[in-house]
Design an enzyme around this catalytic site. Structure first.
Site, PDB file in Angstrom:
ATOM      1  N   LYS A  74     -13.308 -38.819 -22.272  1.00 18.32           N
ATOM      2  CA  LYS A  74     -14.407 -39.752 -22.532  1.00 18.32           C
ATOM      3  C   LYS A  74     -14.612 -39.989 -24.025  1.00 18.32           C
ATOM      4  CE  LYS A  74     -18.250 -38.339 -20.912  1.00 18.32           C
ATOM      5  NZ  LYS A  74     -18.745 -37.664 -22.127  1.00 18.32           N
ATOM      6  N   THR A  76     -12.426 -39.420 -26.369  1.00 14.14           N
ATOM      7  CA  THR A  76     -11.202 -40.080 -26.838  1.00 14.14           C
ATOM      8  C   THR A  76     -11.286 -41.584 -26.602  1.00 14.14           C
ATOM      9  OG1 THR A  76      -9.963 -38.083 -26.305  1.00 14.14           O
ATOM     10  CG2 THR A  76      -8.684 -40.096 -26.613  1.00 14.14           C
ATOM     11  N   ARG A  97     -21.696 -37.283 -30.402  1.00 11.85           N
ATOM     12  CA  ARG A  97     -22.418 -36.044 -30.680  1.00 11.85           C
ATOM     13  C   ARG A  97     -21.587 -35.101 -31.556  1.00 11.85           C
ATOM     14  NH1 ARG A  97     -23.379 -33.792 -24.909  1.00 11.85           N
ATOM     15  NH2 ARG A  97     -21.362 -34.803 -24.605  1.00 11.85           N
ATOM     16  N   LYS A 108     -13.878 -25.511 -23.171  1.00  7.16           N
ATOM     17  CA  LYS A 108     -13.856 -26.969 -23.170  1.00  7.16           C
ATOM     18  C   LYS A 108     -13.186 -27.556 -24.412  1.00  7.16           C
ATOM     19  CE  LYS A 108     -16.936 -30.944 -22.502  1.00  7.16           C
ATOM     20  NZ  LYS A 108     -16.717 -31.649 -23.770  1.00  7.16           N
ATOM     21  N   ALA A 276     -25.359 -32.001 -21.857  1.00 10.62           N
ATOM     22  CA  ALA A 276     -25.702 -33.028 -20.869  1.00 10.62           C
ATOM     23  C   ALA A 276     -26.097 -32.444 -19.525  1.00 10.62           C
ATOM     24  CB  ALA A 276     -24.530 -33.982 -20.681  1.00 10.62           C
ATOM     25  N   PHE A 304     -20.668 -35.699 -20.017  1.00  4.75           N
ATOM     26  CA  PHE A 304     -20.212 -35.444 -18.660  1.00  4.75           C
ATOM     27  C   PHE A 304     -20.159 -36.734 -17.834  1.00  4.75           C
ATOM     28  CE2 PHE A 304     -21.858 -30.967 -19.485  1.00  4.75           C
ATOM     29  CZ  PHE A 304     -20.596 -30.468 -19.740  1.00  4.75           C
ATOM     30  N   PHE A 384      -2.103 -41.216 -18.587  1.00  5.40           N
ATOM     31  CA  PHE A 384      -1.330 -39.985 -18.776  1.00  5.40           C
ATOM     32  C   PHE A 384       0.126 -40.273 -18.433  1.00  5.40           C
ATOM     33  CE2 PHE A 384      -5.479 -38.183 -18.887  1.00  5.40           C
ATOM     34  CZ  PHE A 384      -5.384 -36.908 -19.425  1.00  5.40           C
ATOM     35  N   TRP A 412      -4.712 -42.798 -26.446  1.00  3.02           N
ATOM     36  CA  TRP A 412      -4.381 -41.427 -26.832  1.00  3.02           C
ATOM     37  C   TRP A 412      -3.026 -41.393 -27.549  1.00  3.02           C
ATOM     38  CZ3 TRP A 412      -0.500 -37.894 -26.030  1.00  3.02           C
ATOM     39  CH2 TRP A 412      -0.782 -36.553 -26.376  1.00  3.02           C
TER      40      TRP A 412
END
Length: 559
Positions: A74, A76, A97, A108, A276, A304, A384, A412
């Site tokens: 998210k 990214t 954030r 994480k 979150a 999230f 991906f 990415w």
């Protein structure tokens, strides 16, 4: 096969611009910056005040499906979309954030994006940065120290020491501190009582800093923090023990938003970081509103999945700050759809169109939910290497059937070049004027009904259950004048339910609220559901075990 560079290797090789040059892209003169080295700076409150009266740019929220161990990307995508908008000639800024040390050293990882869609300096951002979290930790714990000191020196406020609710905080996952006993060791150390630690990002001081408009508003909100109850059952506020002024002093610099840059040298505001699942999960209001005065498009994220982050962004942050979002992007991956469709993580590399289609029920639920707020939606398929054309087509077809277009994004691996199509479509959607934003519930709705509304309309639960103590507590909050506050739901991020193993789009479940807490300074009531913890623990094999300095003195293992 060529080696794939790690996030930190990509970040370290970046061609950074001096922060004054990044600021100049938004019309911020060097004298309005408080530099922290050459590549990051805070923006002065005086300059922010000078922006009043300027029109706002378009506000774009990036949210996601429920997170899975496969990773969705998210942040990214948020960073990539900001770069993509700049690439197509738009004046855009990113608002995200700050990273907590807990996830960085836990499981994480950091919060700076990934691949070729990152915010830099990555190491600084994921570690001490400009010291904001340390200031928040200090201000929070100063209040705890002043509270215990007040009791020690005669307890003028007649505080019932059995009903002290203000705990301490630490920006680290440490389960051993969840429940503690303080003031042991005899008379000189005070009166022993049970207490505990939360993680800094769960602190009400964090939420206050992220919702306050300016320093005056910050100090007033700090003064409204409820820290205990008197013997006569009336609340004790931080201002009653004269803590608000000193706390505001500690937070003076932290209140100024931080400006950094993306890998493509575009401006990014990184400020604040409430969790979150146990807080409201959005960057600061002052950073977002400042960016909206300086950029034509502002891309921000909420933590999230959309059931937590987007709902709180709309119902808490936008409601309190008067923000009106123009478009929303839901991030999904083929891999996460497979996992929601029942595929194990180790089997994600094999094509399984049927599982993708089954898992898309989770995406569909989020699309429907965003629609309830009147905000138009696009879906970003974060690509991906193992994705097949058939699987990608299945996600696109499902989204189309739900009335939302899905766009394949390769940011990415390719940076802004891989997200141009989404950037064009997001700009057009934000400019279309089709947004008719409204929060999910009115201020005047009773607190218990607000909880029930979220559970039934967003989580699709059948019912809400509460112990009598919770019902009585909500009634007491209402009697004290807090009935109009929004609700901040604290639950697992992995499911629409409170059972983290229940993937997909479950419905008919029962949500039990086991505790409610008043965040009077922040301006919301927290409803704690399921097994959620306000002080997380470290996993069996924490990331900290693999983070180290190499022979050249560079950090390795941070991601």
């Amino acid at each position: 096969m060529t080696d794939v560079k790690s996030d930190i290797e990509i970040a370290r090789a970046a061609n950074k611009q001096p922060i004054r040059e990044v600021a100049a892209k938004l019309g911020i003169a060097e004298e309005h910056l408080v530099p922290y080295g050459h590549d990051k700076a805070k923006i002065t409150a005086e300059f922010i005040r000078s922006l009043e009266g300027r029109p706002d740019g378009k506000l774009i929220l990036v949210t996601a499906v429920n997170p899975t161990p496969a990773g969705e990307g998210k942040t990214t995508t948020t960073v990539g979309l900001g770069d993509g908008l700049n690439r197509i000639g738009k004046r855009a800024a990113v608002c995200i954030r700050e990273a907590s040390l807990g996830p960085c050293f836990g499981v994480k990882g950091g919060a700076a994006g990934g691949g070729y869609a990152q915010v830099i300096p990555m190491e600084d951002m994921n570690l001490h940065f400009t010291g904001d979290f340390h200031a928040i930790t200090s201000a929070h714990n100063l209040l705890a120290a002043l509270l215990d000191n007040h009791i020690y020196w005669g307890n003028e406020q007649k505080i019932d020491t059995r009903r002290v609710v203000w705990r301490r905080v630490l920006d680290m996952n440490d389960r051993s501190l969840r429940q503690i006993v303080t003031s042991l060791g005899g008379v000189p150390n005070g009166y022993p009582r049970e207490s505990g630690f939360d993680i800094t990002v769960a602190s009400e001081v964090m939420a206050i800093l992220c919702l306050a408009r300016d320093l005056k508003d910050l100090e007033e909100r700090l003064g409204r923090i409820v820290i205990a109850t008197r013997v006569d059952k009336t609340p004790v506020f931080a201002r009653d023990i004269k803590a608000d002024g000193a706390m505001a002093v500690l937070l003076k610099d932290a209140m100024q938003p931080n400006l950094v840059q993306t890998l493509e040298n575009n401006p990014a505001f990184v400020h604040g970081g409430p969790f979150a699942n146990i807080a409201h999960g959005c960057n600061s209001v002052v950073a977002t509103t400042t960016a909206l005065k300086l950029a034509d498009y502002v891309v921000t994220e909420a933590g999230f999945g959309a059931d937590l982050g987007a709902e709180k962004f709309f119902d808490i942050k936008c409601r309190k700050a008067g923000l009106t979002p123009d478009a929303c992007v839901i991030v999904a991956t083929v891999r996460s759809m497979k996992m929601n469709g029942g595929v194990a993580k180790e089997d994600l590399g094999r094509e399984d169109v049927a599982a993708v289609t089954r898992g898309c029920a989770n995406l569909g639920r989020h699309i429907e939910n965003i629609g309830q707020f009147g905000v138009p939606v696009l879906v970003a398929i974060n690509h991906f290497g193992t994705d097949t054309d058939a699987e990608i087509d299945a996600v696109k077809a499902y989204a189309a059937a739900m009335g939302a277009e899905a766009v394949l994004c390769r940011h990415w691996a390719q940076g802004s070049a891989g997200i141009e199509e989404l950037a064009h479509k997001v700009a057009a959607l934000a400019d279309s004027g089709t947004a008719k934003f409204a929060p999910l519930y009115p201020d005047a709705m009773p607190l218990a009904e607000k909880i029930e509304t979220i559970v039934k309309r967003i989580y699709r639960g059948a019912a809400v259950t509460m112990d009598k103590s919770v019902v009585d507590q909500l009634a007491q909050f209402a009697a004290q004048g807090y009935a109009d506050l929004p609700v901040c739901m604290a639950k697992t991020q992995y499911s629409f339910s409170t059972d983290p193993s229940l993937r997909g789009a479950p419905d008919g479940h029962v949500v039990h609220v086991r505790e409610v807490r008043l965040s009077a300074g922040a301006g919301f009531v927290v409803a704690i559901c399921g097994e959620i913890m306000t002080m997380p623990g470290l996993p069996r094999s924490p990331s900290a075990e693999r983070i180290h300095l190499n022979m050249q003195g560079y950090i390795e293992g941070l991601f």
